[in-house]
Scaffold this motif. Structure first.
Motif, short mmCIF file in Angstrom:
data_model
loop_
_atom_site.label_atom_id
_atom_site.label_comp_id
_atom_site.label_asym_id
_atom_site.label_seq_id
_atom_site.Cartn_x
_atom_site.Cartn_y
_atom_site.Cartn_z
N THR A 91 0.92 -0.97 0.21
CA THR A 91 -0.07 0.00 0.02
C THR A 91 0.76 1.27 0.00
N ALA A 93 -0.49 5.19 0.29
CA ALA A 93 -1.37 6.10 0.35
C ALA A 93 -0.97 7.41 1.11
N ASN A 101 -7.25 7.24 7.58
CA ASN A 101 -6.47 5.84 7.07
C ASN A 101 -6.51 4.88 8.30
N PHE A 142 -5.89 -2.59 4.70
CA PHE A 142 -5.94 -1.09 4.86
C PHE A 142 -7.11 -0.60 4.16
#
Length: 250
Positions: A91, A93, A101, A142
């Motif tokens: 991931t 982000a 998040n 996630f």
């Protein structure tokens, strides 16, 4: 309900923060209100770190090297700035103001958190959620969610976990939880309906706030035991106050 139970309900415990270097003695400093000796959990919330507003040019910003997590979830929520998140799931982000998040460590995950070059002021909270024993080895995950801002009398809210004022976050959790940013207008009072089976914590970021009559200053967290069907928040400041409301079953 007898008199003792009413007094217990009305009491708000004030938890003060301590300064902790995040990632080492030369790293940025956070203000930690949870855990501490008098209280280790609020629901499944087990860590509450609060930082900023920090000028990145002076503080160096956030630069947390790769590190592992197991048996918990990390919750990142910003008021200003931007953080890049990378993890061993692959991931990549960005954490931005008003966007949640949430990373599930489960049986084991590693991640890094670094403030982006365009960030001038970094300000927000980093929260951890303990997973129950039956889910400690859950699959790694996630999730990202950008909740809409809601207007109620005297306040604006973003509900990033759980349900408040009729708004429910779609983000999955392993135990019932509440997480919301509550911005209170200058001089305003707002009464929020809450789950009486939850205990709650109100972390004050900006402004002087009263939780059910108990004064809270910035960087303090007010703890309210289960049994309340409402929480009353009053901003006694001449400018808007920012708070983060957390909750869950004991």
């Amino acid at each position: 309900m007898d008199h003792t139970e009413v007094e217990a309900e009305a009491h708000v415990e004030v938890l003060t923060s301590r300064d902790v270097p995040l990632g080492g003695p030369r790293a940025m400093t956070v203000r930690r209100t949870l855990p501490q000796r008098s209280r280790t959990l609020i629901g499944a919330w087990c860590f509450a770190d609060h930082y900023g507003p920090d000028r990145v040019a002076d503080s160096g910003g956030m630069d947390v090297a790769p590190h592992p997590h197991t048996g918990l979830q990390t919750v990142s929520w910003l008021f200003s700035g931007e953080i890049e998140h990378r993890d061993s799931l692959g991931t990549q982000a960005f954490v931005r103001p008003g966007e949640l998040n949430l990373m599930t460590g489960g049986h084991g995950i590693s991640h890094t958190e670094v403030s982006t070059p365009g960030t001038t002021v970094l300000h927000g909270v980093q929260l951890w959620v303990a997973l129950p024993d039956e889910h400690r080895n859950a699959p790694r995950d996630f999730q990202h969610h950008a909740p809409e801002q809601l207007r109620v009398d005297g306040a604006r809210l973003r509900v990033f976990l759980g349900t408040l004022v009729g708004d429910t976050s779609p983000v999955r959790t392993f135990t019932p939880l509440l997480g919301a940013e509550v911005l209170i207008d200058a001089g305003a009072t707002v009464t929020l309906g809450v789950d009486p089976g939850f205990e709650h914590g109100l972390l004050v970021d900006e402004g002087d706030v009263r939780l059910d009559g108990t004064p809270l200053r910035p960087a303090e967290l007010g703890y309210a035991a289960p049994g309340r069907a409402t929480l009353t928040l009053t901003n006694v400041s001449e400018h808007p106050a920012r708070t983060v409301l957390l909750g869950g079953p004991p």
